[in-house]
Design a protein around this motif. Sequence first.
Motif, PDB file in Angstrom:
ATOM      1  N   VAL A 269     -35.405  14.613  17.476  1.00 33.40           N
ATOM      2  CA  VAL A 269     -34.185  14.009  16.269  1.00 33.40           C
ATOM      3  C   VAL A 269     -34.874  13.268  15.409  1.00 33.40           C
ATOM      4  N   LEU A 270     -35.992  12.805  15.629  1.00 39.01           N
ATOM      5  CA  LEU A 270     -36.625  12.061  14.611  1.00 39.01           C
ATOM      6  C   LEU A 270     -37.110  12.928  13.641  1.00 39.01           C
ATOM      7  N   GLY A 271     -36.924  12.685  12.194  1.00 36.78           N
ATOM      8  CA  GLY A 271     -37.418  13.732  11.198  1.00 36.78           C
ATOM      9  C   GLY A 271     -36.293  14.848  11.088  1.00 36.78           C
ATOM     10  N   GLN A 272     -35.226  14.865  11.750  1.00 34.69           N
ATOM     11  CA  GLN A 272     -34.183  15.941  11.721  1.00 34.69           C
ATOM     12  C   GLN A 272     -33.323  15.589  10.590  1.00 34.69           C
ATOM     13  N   THR A 273     -32.674  16.488   9.786  1.00 31.89           N
ATOM     14  CA  THR A 273     -32.068  16.025   8.506  1.00 31.89           C
ATOM     15  C   THR A 273     -30.632  16.657   8.875  1.00 31.89           C
ATOM     16  N   ILE A 274     -29.443  15.677   8.727  1.00 32.16           N
ATOM     17  CA  ILE A 274     -28.233  15.777   8.857  1.00 32.16           C
ATOM     18  C   ILE A 274     -27.475  15.792   7.535  1.00 32.16           C
ATOM     19  N   ARG A 275     -26.272  15.726   7.535  1.00 35.93           N
ATOM     20  CA  ARG A 275     -25.305  15.492   6.280  1.00 35.93           C
ATOM     21  C   ARG A 275     -24.324  14.475   6.626  1.00 35.93           C
ATOM     22  N   LEU A 276     -24.216  13.460   5.571  1.00 40.52           N
ATOM     23  CA  LEU A 276     -23.119  12.595   5.920  1.00 40.52           C
ATOM     24  C   LEU A 276     -22.496  12.530   4.279  1.00 40.52           C
ATOM     25  N   ASN A 277     -21.037  13.028   4.541  1.00 35.49           N
ATOM     26  CA  ASN A 277     -20.410  12.995   3.343  1.00 35.49           C
ATOM     27  C   ASN A 277     -20.926  13.959   2.664  1.00 35.49           C
ATOM     28  N   GLY A 278     -21.730  15.334   3.044  1.00 35.06           N
ATOM     29  CA  GLY A 278     -22.142  16.446   2.348  1.00 35.06           C
ATOM     30  C   GLY A 278     -23.487  15.926   1.755  1.00 35.06           C
ATOM     31  N   ALA A 279     -23.987  14.759   1.934  1.00 32.59           N
ATOM     32  CA  ALA A 279     -25.402  14.417   1.317  1.00 32.59           C
ATOM     33  C   ALA A 279     -26.582  14.366   2.363  1.00 32.59           C
ATOM     34  N   ALA A 280     -27.568  15.217   2.153  1.00 34.66           N
ATOM     35  CA  ALA A 280     -28.652  15.290   3.163  1.00 34.66           C
ATOM     36  C   ALA A 280     -29.413  13.999   3.304  1.00 34.66           C
ATOM     37  N   VAL A 281     -29.518  13.503   4.615  1.00 34.48           N
ATOM     38  CA  VAL A 281     -30.444  12.461   5.041  1.00 34.48           C
ATOM     39  C   VAL A 281     -31.285  12.636   6.336  1.00 34.48           C
ATOM     40  N   THR A 282     -32.426  11.998   6.416  1.00 32.93           N
ATOM     41  CA  THR A 282     -33.260  12.199   7.478  1.00 32.93           C
ATOM     42  C   THR A 282     -33.276  10.958   8.502  1.00 32.93           C
TER      43      THR A 282
END
Length: 932
Positions: A269-282
């Motif tokens: 999970v460390l280094g994985q990119t997700i999206r919060l409110n559509g914005a990409a964060v790592t």
Amino acid sequence: MLRTAAMREWVSRMWGTLRENRSDSDLSDELRSHLDLAEEAARRRGTAPDVAARATRLQIGGAAQTMDALRDQRGLPWLDDVARDLRYAVRMMSRNPGFTSVAVLALALGIGANTAVFTAYKAMVLRPLDGRDPGAMVNLALMRQSGAADFTFSYPDYQAYRDAIHSFSGLIAFLPEHMTLSDVGGTVSQRTSTRESGLGRLGLLSSGASNAEFASVFVVSENYFHVLGVAAVQGRTFESIGTSELLASPSVLISENCWQRRFEGNPAVLGQTIRLNGAAVTIVGITPRDFVGTGVAVPDFWLPLTLEPLVHADDNWLRDRENQRCRLFGRLASSASISEAQAEMTVVADRVRSLHDPRSESAKPATVLAWPGSPFPLPLTQYRGLTLTILLIMAAAAMVLVVACANVASLQLARARSRQSELLTRLSLGASRQRLIRQLLTESALLGLLAGVVALFFAWAFLRVAVTAFAGALPAGEGALVFHVTPDLAVFAYVFATSLGAGVLFGLAPALESSRSAISSRTSTSPAGSRRLQDILVGAQVSLSMVLLIAGSLLIRSAIHSLKMDPGYDSRHVVDLDVRFPEAAKYTAEHRTALVRELRTRLAELPGVAAVTIARPPAANIVRTAAVSIGEEQSSRRDVHALLYYAWVEDNYFQALSIPLLLGRTFRVGGGQPEPALILSESAATLLWPGQNAVGRSVRLAAVDERAHKTSDLVPDGPTYEVIGVARDTRGVEFDGSGSKQVYLPLPSDRMQPRPILIRTQSDPAELLRAIDPAIASVDPALMASASTLEDMLRQSAPFIVSSLAAAVASAVGLLGLLLALMGIYGTVSYIVVMRTREVGIRMALGAQRREILGLVLRESTRPVIAGVLLGMVLAVGASYLLRGFLFGLNTVDGVSFVGVSLLFLVVALLAAYPPSRRATRVDPMVALRYE
């Protein structure tokens, strides 16, 4: 020197007490040697051996008395007495295991209830912030001269305080949010998590929740973890990442709770990119398990404040001084106090408020509030409703403890009659009344402490189960609630003090009465004074239990009544649809309005839909208030005729919700701005013009509560409004009925957002709820929506949930009090029957019939019960007055609750007294006459 000598003497005495057996042997040898030497000296003087031995023993006053005197000089006599009393108390309790078990159980119920309340209060209300040395953390807020409390600050204000106040070693900002979550390998929608949660299964959460997945996010300043003194269990936290790096590579932290639940503990999970409110964060780090920081629930993610413009697609977010959304917490410097930090912040606050818009509330003078760190945004003294609720719960728990103490005291008093011979024997051997009282109090205190141990264990087990169940009952996107209910030193001290106090409380009256009876006389029947005291104890149990049961009945009837009352509108067939737009630049105000219009058209075409309107539902119209002036007067806070709730509605609002117009007409539909007209509810019109026709009158409005408004909100300030109609009252969620006094204003066509869409259907609302998702997807698949019927919203509103929980708690406490009272009645009557065995035998030998004996025992048993019921009804009137704020649609003195509970208590009390009374009729007269 004197203090040192006294300390040495005390230590020597303590050592002598601890070495009791060896010291007694040494004293005996020393005394024997002394007697031998004295006897030898007397014989040398010519005294006969037998005379010399007797004279020597007479000279020292007796060997036993001399040993006691020497033992007192070498040890601590009071400690020896306590130890002997405890040993005797243990023997007496072991000889009566039945009585001991019942007494311990009854007391454990009372002490356990108080322990659970205290532990829950400490875990929920008195909880500190989660971090290193939480005692050094401080909450910050502002209290305006108007009485409005500002516990949120803008980011520019936070920077000003952070850079100027030196009484803090660190100042942090905190903002809880809910954001959409995507790119995590599948979507667990809020609707699914709500349906599968415990509260969802109970129907306490809306079944029509959003079709998107939401995550609980704590937005924090970059120094947040450093100031709290908490490190990541894996990865790193924000303070090790520069602002430029955060902007170039947006990063978040994930909680270990979410990591285990949503990602099954996958180390990748460390280094994985997700999206919060559509914005990409790592994801760059994992916070410790159950770490809540400045909140009460573990969030799913932690986002740095620097990235707020990114997730909200608003470049001005951090620069807008009027955007006050952050709470502030400070860590005191090593040499600073809260008062010093408060004084320093006051100086800075005067400078900061001059930077705000002069028209805003933030530009007005304010008093700085600083108090020990707590998740609550304001000091507890500001929460009057919470304070009253806590006091009522603690009072109920204390009443249960008093009932338990009266229960065991009554049993002790009845049991003490069987110990009259023992007490008389002790008196004959030289024991004083004070010595008897001390021994009986020691037994009572030991019973209390044993009950405390049992209560502590069961209270801890109950709270653990309750906390685990409640934490698991929330949907996944709401975070994980954390309450630490493991007993600590404060809980141990509370249980010890409560147990010891309860032991003395229930043991004092029986000890005094028993010792007095033993000294005065010995009788085989119970003395009149002892009977009166026992009747008083039974009556006290009954009266307090009655108060608890009536309070529970009132709250239960209130909760049922609130759900059955006519709300004044069609709540079953109207669905509230809230639409949420993605955080993207293309969703401008104009684009959102166009999407809402298109969605409204699609919804109106669905089968069974009778009407579609845009407005907040009636239960949500009690947020904003306006000062109302009659005629052409300028409305102000100093010169108003009424303070009324107001709502912006469309012209078809009343038809869509089936709210009839009693007088006048609805709003006219036309281009441009709506007409300067309004519609009043019936109760509002009666308040302003009692006994008169309100239609055609003129009023002026002025918004009162600035804290409820944003700069972009519609406010009713401005023109004179003409009253064009009077609508039937609708019921809000306030228990005092104030929600029915409403002012309805025409909603401009370009201000439909962010209000929900209300849809009335002629068919089953469940069919409409299933058809909404495809309709939304046909307009824009990226739209997120949550829907529920107005009936569900009313049932799930905070006042009704609080009322239901209060009813459940009060009922549980009342039933506990009833159980204790019945145990006391049964046990007391049983002991009375045993002690009056000889009297019953004499009566039966003289010709008394069994039904007469049964009637005699039942009459004497129920007399204090009836007196307790009457007193309890009087006390319940006062209790119902205190609970009036929780009662919906009920009189303070509700006949059903008072009469019903009284009859129930009398019936159950008779059932409890009948079995031992029945045993009295089976006494053999010949055996009874030989009794004792």
